[in-house]
Design a protein around this motif. Structure first.
Motif, mmCIF file in Angstrom:
data_model
loop_
_atom_site.group_PDB
_atom_site.id
_atom_site.type_symbol
_atom_site.label_atom_id
_atom_site.label_comp_id
_atom_site.label_asym_id
_atom_site.label_seq_id
_atom_site.Cartn_x
_atom_site.Cartn_y
_atom_site.Cartn_z
ATOM 1 N N LYS A 119 2.895 5.422 13.420
ATOM 2 C CA LYS A 119 3.524 6.192 12.349
ATOM 3 C C LYS A 119 3.262 5.483 11.035
ATOM 4 O O LYS A 119 3.248 4.264 10.968
ATOM 5 C CB LYS A 119 5.030 6.309 12.577
ATOM 6 N N ARG A 120 3.093 6.261 9.977
ATOM 7 C CA ARG A 120 2.929 5.713 8.634
ATOM 8 C C ARG A 120 3.966 6.353 7.731
ATOM 9 O O ARG A 120 4.219 7.549 7.783
ATOM 10 C CB ARG A 120 1.529 6.008 8.078
ATOM 11 N N TYR A 138 7.222 11.262 7.804
ATOM 12 C CA TYR A 138 6.259 10.228 8.174
ATOM 13 C C TYR A 138 5.002 10.902 8.689
ATOM 14 O O TYR A 138 4.991 12.093 8.973
ATOM 15 C CB TYR A 138 6.843 9.264 9.221
ATOM 16 N N TYR A 139 3.936 10.135 8.778
ATOM 17 C CA TYR A 139 2.652 10.623 9.246
ATOM 18 C C TYR A 139 2.319 9.947 10.561
ATOM 19 O O TYR A 139 2.631 8.772 10.750
ATOM 20 C CB TYR A 139 1.546 10.300 8.234
ATOM 21 N N VAL A 140 1.693 10.676 11.461
ATOM 22 C CA VAL A 140 1.241 10.098 12.720
ATOM 23 C C VAL A 140 -0.262 9.914 12.615
ATOM 24 O O VAL A 140 -1.003 10.861 12.358
ATOM 25 C CB VAL A 140 1.598 10.995 13.918
ATOM 26 N N GLN A 192 5.574 0.743 10.429
ATOM 27 C CA GLN A 192 7.025 0.614 10.605
ATOM 28 C C GLN A 192 7.544 -0.724 10.085
ATOM 29 O O GLN A 192 8.544 -0.776 9.363
ATOM 30 C CB GLN A 192 7.356 0.768 12.087
ATOM 31 N N LYS A 193 6.865 -1.801 10.427
ATOM 32 C CA LYS A 193 7.314 -3.128 10.007
ATOM 33 C C LYS A 193 7.262 -3.273 8.488
ATOM 34 O O LYS A 193 8.182 -3.825 7.874
ATOM 35 C CB LYS A 193 6.449 -4.199 10.676
ATOM 36 N N GLU A 194 6.198 -2.770 7.861
ATOM 37 C CA GLU A 194 6.064 -2.845 6.402
ATOM 38 C C GLU A 194 7.140 -2.007 5.720
ATOM 39 O O GLU A 194 7.704 -2.413 4.704
ATOM 40 C CB GLU A 194 4.675 -2.380 5.977
ATOM 41 N N ALA A 195 7.432 -0.817 6.286
ATOM 42 C CA ALA A 195 8.463 0.052 5.710
ATOM 43 C C ALA A 195 9.836 -0.611 5.810
ATOM 44 O O ALA A 195 10.625 -0.568 4.864
ATOM 45 C CB ALA A 195 8.472 1.409 6.411
ATOM 46 N N SER A 235 0.847 -1.183 0.000
ATOM 47 C CA SER A 235 0.000 0.000 0.000
ATOM 48 C C SER A 235 0.890 1.244 0.000
ATOM 49 O O SER A 235 2.065 1.177 0.341
ATOM 50 C CB SER A 235 -0.927 -0.062 1.211
ATOM 51 N N GLU A 236 0.333 2.380 -0.369
ATOM 52 C CA GLU A 236 1.111 3.627 -0.411
ATOM 53 C C GLU A 236 1.628 3.994 0.977
ATOM 54 O O GLU A 236 2.720 4.499 1.127
ATOM 55 C CB GLU A 236 0.263 4.763 -0.982
ATOM 56 N N TYR A 237 0.833 3.726 2.007
ATOM 57 C CA TYR A 237 1.230 4.076 3.370
ATOM 58 C C TYR A 237 1.463 2.800 4.163
ATOM 59 O O TYR A 237 0.614 1.925 4.214
ATOM 60 C CB TYR A 237 0.169 4.957 4.035
#
Length: 70
Positions: free
Chosen positions: A42-43, A35-37, A10-13, A5-7
């Motif tokens: 965080k995303r 990053y976005y909260v 933490q684990k996915e990033a 996904s676009e966002y």
């Protein structure tokens, strides 16, 4: 292959970047990765990560400037 996904959390990033340590991701944030909260989480934007990586690319042919200490 799974769709990313676009966002990402933490684990996915970390998985997207191939990092096994969260500290490498923290270092990128300290160097300007936005990053976005969302609530308490965080995303990270896939696009922002890709742009950050492009901006911090180092070429083998790039000349390094060195300071001369006297």
């Amino acid at each position: 292959m799974t769709k990313t996904s676009e966002y990402m959390n933490q684990k996915e990033a970390m998985n997207y970047l191939g990092f096994s340590s969260v500290y490498a991701l923290y270092e990128m944030v300290n160097n300007g990765l936005p990053y976005y909260v969302v609530g308490k989480s965080k995303r990270y934007s896939k696009r922002a990560i890709d742009e950050f990586m492009d901006q911090h690319k180092v070429s083998k042919t790039a000349k390094r400037e060195t300071a001369v200490v006297k």
